[in-house]
Design a protein around this motif. Sequence first.
Motif, PDB file in Angstrom:
ATOM      1  N   VAL A  30       0.879  -1.238  -0.037  1.00 12.18           N
ATOM      2  CA  VAL A  30       0.176  -0.101  -0.037  1.00 12.18           C
ATOM      3  C   VAL A  30       0.754   1.350  -0.004  1.00 12.18           C
ATOM      4  CG1 VAL A  30      -1.749   1.244   1.353  1.00 12.18           C
ATOM      5  CG2 VAL A  30      -1.918  -1.285   1.242  1.00 12.18           C
ATOM      6  N   VAL A  31       2.143   1.068   0.920  1.00  8.81           N
ATOM      7  CA  VAL A  31       2.751   2.446   1.130  1.00  8.81           C
ATOM      8  C   VAL A  31       4.034   2.165   0.534  1.00  8.81           C
ATOM      9  CG1 VAL A  31       1.115   3.662   2.611  1.00  8.81           C
ATOM     10  CG2 VAL A  31       3.336   2.234   3.437  1.00  8.81           C
ATOM     11  N   HIS A  32       4.566   1.181   0.795  1.00  4.85           N
ATOM     12  CA  HIS A  32       6.070   0.728   0.443  1.00  4.85           C
ATOM     13  C   HIS A  32       6.356   1.005  -0.920  1.00  4.85           C
ATOM     14  CE1 HIS A  32      10.002  -0.892   1.042  1.00  4.85           C
ATOM     15  NE2 HIS A  32       9.691  -1.856  -0.177  1.00  4.85           N
ATOM     16  N   GLY A  33       7.312   1.717  -1.129  1.00  3.29           N
ATOM     17  CA  GLY A  33       7.927   1.936  -2.596  1.00  3.29           C
ATOM     18  C   GLY A  33       7.194   2.746  -3.152  1.00  3.29           C
ATOM     19  N   ARG A  34       6.329   3.608  -2.561  1.00  2.00           N
ATOM     20  CA  ARG A  34       5.509   4.449  -3.220  1.00  2.00           C
ATOM     21  C   ARG A  34       5.527   5.900  -2.812  1.00  2.00           C
ATOM     22  NH1 ARG A  34       1.717   1.077  -5.780  1.00  2.00           N
ATOM     23  NH2 ARG A  34       1.477  -0.798  -4.986  1.00  2.00           N
ATOM     24  N   ALA A  35       6.728   6.367  -2.317  1.00  3.31           N
ATOM     25  CA  ALA A  35       7.005   7.651  -2.126  1.00  3.31           C
ATOM     26  C   ALA A  35       6.836   8.694  -3.176  1.00  3.31           C
ATOM     27  CB  ALA A  35       8.483   7.774  -1.445  1.00  3.31           C
ATOM     28  N   GLY A  36       6.272   9.700  -2.717  1.00  4.28           N
ATOM     29  CA  GLY A  36       5.942  10.900  -3.785  1.00  4.28           C
ATOM     30  C   GLY A  36       4.394  10.767  -4.266  1.00  4.28           C
ATOM     31  N   GLN A  37       3.925   9.646  -3.997  1.00  2.00           N
ATOM     32  CA  GLN A  37       2.241   9.367  -4.225  1.00  2.00           C
ATOM     33  C   GLN A  37       1.486   9.743  -3.179  1.00  2.00           C
ATOM     34  OE1 GLN A  37       1.484   5.586  -5.962  1.00  2.00           O
ATOM     35  NE2 GLN A  37       3.637   5.463  -6.742  1.00  2.00           N
ATOM     36  N   PRO A  38       0.129   9.877  -3.237  1.00  2.00           N
ATOM     37  CA  PRO A  38      -0.465  10.446  -2.344  1.00  2.00           C
ATOM     38  C   PRO A  38      -1.128   9.116  -1.343  1.00  2.00           C
ATOM     39  CG  PRO A  38      -1.583  11.009  -4.647  1.00  2.00           C
ATOM     40  CD  PRO A  38      -0.433   9.940  -4.775  1.00  2.00           C
ATOM     41  N   CYS A  39      -0.995   9.484   0.119  1.00  2.00           N
ATOM     42  CA  CYS A  39      -1.404   8.696   0.890  1.00  2.00           C
ATOM     43  C   CYS A  39      -2.821   8.090   0.738  1.00  2.00           C
ATOM     44  CB  CYS A  39      -1.324   9.190   2.437  1.00  2.00           C
ATOM     45  SG  CYS A  39      -1.821   8.213   3.541  1.00  2.00           S
ATOM     46  N   PRO A  40      -2.987   6.496   0.631  1.00  2.00           N
ATOM     47  CA  PRO A  40      -4.124   6.133   0.350  1.00  2.00           C
ATOM     48  C   PRO A  40      -5.160   6.519   1.529  1.00  2.00           C
ATOM     49  CG  PRO A  40      -2.817   4.515   0.957  1.00  2.00           C
ATOM     50  CD  PRO A  40      -2.111   5.556   0.825  1.00  2.00           C
ATOM     51  N   THR A  41      -4.893   6.962   2.781  1.00  2.00           N
ATOM     52  CA  THR A  41      -5.636   7.280   3.647  1.00  2.00           C
ATOM     53  C   THR A  41      -5.998   8.802   3.826  1.00  2.00           C
ATOM     54  OG1 THR A  41      -4.630   5.128   4.990  1.00  2.00           O
ATOM     55  CG2 THR A  41      -5.840   6.992   6.179  1.00  2.00           C
ATOM     56  N   CYS A  42      -4.869   9.533   3.896  1.00  2.00           N
ATOM     57  CA  CYS A  42      -5.406  10.898   4.004  1.00  2.00           C
ATOM     58  C   CYS A  42      -4.940  11.835   2.665  1.00  2.00           C
ATOM     59  CB  CYS A  42      -4.565  11.455   5.149  1.00  2.00           C
ATOM     60  SG  CYS A  42      -2.834  11.504   4.977  1.00  2.00           S
ATOM     61  N   GLY A  43      -4.312  11.243   1.735  1.00  2.00           N
ATOM     62  CA  GLY A  43      -4.168  12.268   0.579  1.00  2.00           C
ATOM     63  C   GLY A  43      -2.611  12.913   0.700  1.00  2.00           C
ATOM     64  N   ASP A  44      -2.249  12.915   2.009  1.00  2.00           N
ATOM     65  CA  ASP A  44      -0.848  13.696   1.880  1.00  2.00           C
ATOM     66  C   ASP A  44       0.138  12.870   1.050  1.00  2.00           C
ATOM     67  OD1 ASP A  44       1.089  15.619   2.724  1.00  2.00           O
ATOM     68  OD2 ASP A  44       1.172  14.593   4.615  1.00  2.00           O
ATOM     69  N   THR A  45       1.326  13.564   1.018  1.00  2.00           N
ATOM     70  CA  THR A  45       2.313  13.055   0.062  1.00  2.00           C
ATOM     71  C   THR A  45       3.281  11.947   0.812  1.00  2.00           C
ATOM     72  OG1 THR A  45       2.315  14.799  -1.380  1.00  2.00           O
ATOM     73  CG2 THR A  45       4.276  13.477  -1.410  1.00  2.00           C
ATOM     74  N   LEU A  46       3.239  10.740   0.286  1.00  2.00           N
ATOM     75  CA  LEU A  46       4.150   9.781   1.215  1.00  2.00           C
ATOM     76  C   LEU A  46       5.483  10.236   1.040  1.00  2.00           C
ATOM     77  CD1 LEU A  46       2.530   6.464  -0.082  1.00  2.00           C
ATOM     78  CD2 LEU A  46       2.211   7.569   2.188  1.00  2.00           C
ATOM     79  N   ARG A  47       6.281   9.992   1.997  1.00  2.00           N
ATOM     80  CA  ARG A  47       7.757  10.550   1.996  1.00  2.00           C
ATOM     81  C   ARG A  47       8.489   9.008   2.470  1.00  2.00           C
ATOM     82  NH1 ARG A  47       8.907  16.352   1.755  1.00  2.00           N
ATOM     83  NH2 ARG A  47       6.821  17.188   2.002  1.00  2.00           N
ATOM     84  N   ARG A  48       9.953   9.579   2.108  1.00  2.00           N
ATOM     85  CA  ARG A  48      10.701   8.237   2.271  1.00  2.00           C
ATOM     86  C   ARG A  48      12.054   8.486   3.096  1.00  2.00           C
ATOM     87  NH1 ARG A  48      12.516   7.335  -3.935  1.00  2.00           N
ATOM     88  NH2 ARG A  48      13.630   9.315  -4.156  1.00  2.00           N
ATOM     89  N   VAL A  49      12.544   7.888   3.990  1.00  2.00           N
ATOM     90  CA  VAL A  49      14.041   7.922   4.345  1.00  2.00           C
ATOM     91  C   VAL A  49      14.982   7.035   3.717  1.00  2.00           C
ATOM     92  CG1 VAL A  49      15.317   7.795   6.352  1.00  2.00           C
ATOM     93  CG2 VAL A  49      12.851   8.687   6.628  1.00  2.00           C
ATOM     94  N   SER A  50      15.702   7.428   3.040  1.00  2.00           N
ATOM     95  CA  SER A  50      16.877   6.571   2.263  1.00  2.00           C
ATOM     96  C   SER A  50      17.854   6.159   3.157  1.00  2.00           C
ATOM     97  CB  SER A  50      17.352   7.315   0.930  1.00  2.00           C
ATOM     98  OG  SER A  50      15.953   7.562   0.165  1.00  2.00           O
ATOM     99  N   TYR A  51      18.252   4.988   2.873  1.00  2.00           N
ATOM    100  CA  TYR A  51      19.623   4.452   3.790  1.00  2.00           C
ATOM    101  C   TYR A  51      20.569   3.876   2.305  1.00  2.00           C
ATOM    102  CZ  TYR A  51      17.104   4.914   7.955  1.00  2.00           C
ATOM    103  OH  TYR A  51      16.618   5.434   9.057  1.00  2.00           O
ATOM    104  N   GLU A  52      21.622   3.289   2.906  1.00  2.00           N
ATOM    105  CA  GLU A  52      22.599   2.844   1.745  1.00  2.00           C
ATOM    106  C   GLU A  52      21.866   1.911   0.686  1.00  2.00           C
ATOM    107  OE1 GLU A  52      25.860   3.741   0.139  1.00  2.00           O
ATOM    108  OE2 GLU A  52      25.405   4.566   2.087  1.00  2.00           O
ATOM    109  N   SER A  53      21.358   0.984   1.424  1.00  2.00           N
ATOM    110  CA  SER A  53      20.438  -0.358   0.327  1.00  2.00           C
ATOM    111  C   SER A  53      19.254  -0.308   0.377  1.00  2.00           C
ATOM    112  CB  SER A  53      21.206  -1.495   0.825  1.00  2.00           C
ATOM    113  OG  SER A  53      21.050  -1.787   2.098  1.00  2.00           O
ATOM    114  N   TYR A  54      18.428   0.607   1.052  1.00  2.00           N
ATOM    115  CA  TYR A  54      16.883   0.617   1.080  1.00  2.00           C
ATOM    116  C   TYR A  54      16.446   1.681   1.582  1.00  2.00           C
ATOM    117  CZ  TYR A  54      17.211   0.241   6.216  1.00  2.00           C
ATOM    118  OH  TYR A  54      17.352   0.450   7.613  1.00  2.00           O
ATOM    119  N   GLU A  55      15.148   1.795   1.500  1.00  2.00           N
ATOM    120  CA  GLU A  55      14.442   3.026   1.994  1.00  2.00           C
ATOM    121  C   GLU A  55      13.003   2.610   2.808  1.00  2.00           C
ATOM    122  OE1 GLU A  55      13.504   4.857  -1.890  1.00  2.00           O
ATOM    123  OE2 GLU A  55      11.517   4.135  -1.680  1.00  2.00           O
TER     124      GLU A  55
END
Length: 277
Positions: free
Chosen positions: A228-253
Motif C-alpha cells: 500500500v505505501v512501501h515503494g510509493r514515495a511521492g504518491q498520495p497517501c491512500p488514507t489521507c491524501g498527503d504525499t508519502l515520504r521516504r527515508v533513504s539508507y545505503e541499500s534500502y528506503e
Amino acid sequence: MPELPEMQALAERLHAAVAGAQLQGLQPLSFSALKTVVPDPATLVGCTVDQVGRRGKYLVWSLGGPRLLIHLSQGGRVDLEDPPKTTRPRNGVLRVSVDGRPAVLVKEFGTERKAAWWVLAEGDDGPLARLGPEAGSPAFVELVRTGDDSRRVHTILRDQRTVAGMGRGYTDDALHRARLSPYATLASLDPEQRRRLVTAVDDVLAEGLAAERRRHGGLPAKVGDHWVVHGRAGQPCPTCGDTLRRVSYESYEVTYCPACQTGGRVLADRRLSRLLK
C-alpha cells in the motif's frame, strides 16, 4: 525481497506440485550458494518429499528426516519447469528434480548473489535456530505486548532474529496502518499503540497472503505489487491524501506518511541531505 506471504504461498504451491514424490536430483548452478558440506546433497536422492513448508523466509523441504532449506534473499525467484530442463541458466542457483513432477528452478537476479541453500541432517536446525518467533504468532503478540526493546519498531520487525518473516515492505505497510512513526521505539509505545501494531501486522500479512495465493506456478520477478505505501514515495497517501515520504539508507528506503504517522513532521533523509550539500 520475498517476505512471509510470498514465501508461504510459494511453499503451498510447491507442496501441491511435488509432495509425495521422490527427490531425483539436486543440480547446483552457483558455486557459492550451498552453505553446508555435510550431509552430501547426493544423500537426499531417493528421499520422499513429505512436505514443502516455510519458516521465516526459508523454504523448508522435509524429506523423512533430513531437510533441504532454500533462502531467496533479495533477488531470488523460482520457476516450475514442466517438462524439467537440463540447461544451465545464466542466473541459476539450484535445480531440484522430482520423479514424475515439474523441476523446481531457483534463480537469482541482481548483483548481490545471496540466495542460498542448505542440506540439514535430521535434528539439525541450521540457520533456523537463529530465527525469532513468527510474525503474527502468539509469541510475537507477547513480544509486542510486554517488550521493552529500545530499538525502533521498524528495525525490530525486520530483524529475523527477533521477528521472523517480515521485511521492509510489510513493515512499512503495517506501521502506516497502525499510525506509528518508523522511528518509534517499542519501549515508547503505550498499550493502545501496541494493540494497533499487532492488529496491523495481522491484517497486512493476511491481505498479502490472500493476494499471493492468487498466483500460479513459481515466484515471478515482480513481487510486492499489492503493497500500500512501501515503494510509493511521492504518491498520495491512500488514507489521507498527503504525499508519502521516504527515508533513504545505503541499500534500502523506508516509506511513511507524515500526516498519518509522524504528526506532520518530515523525517530527516540523510541521503537527500548529502545530495543537497
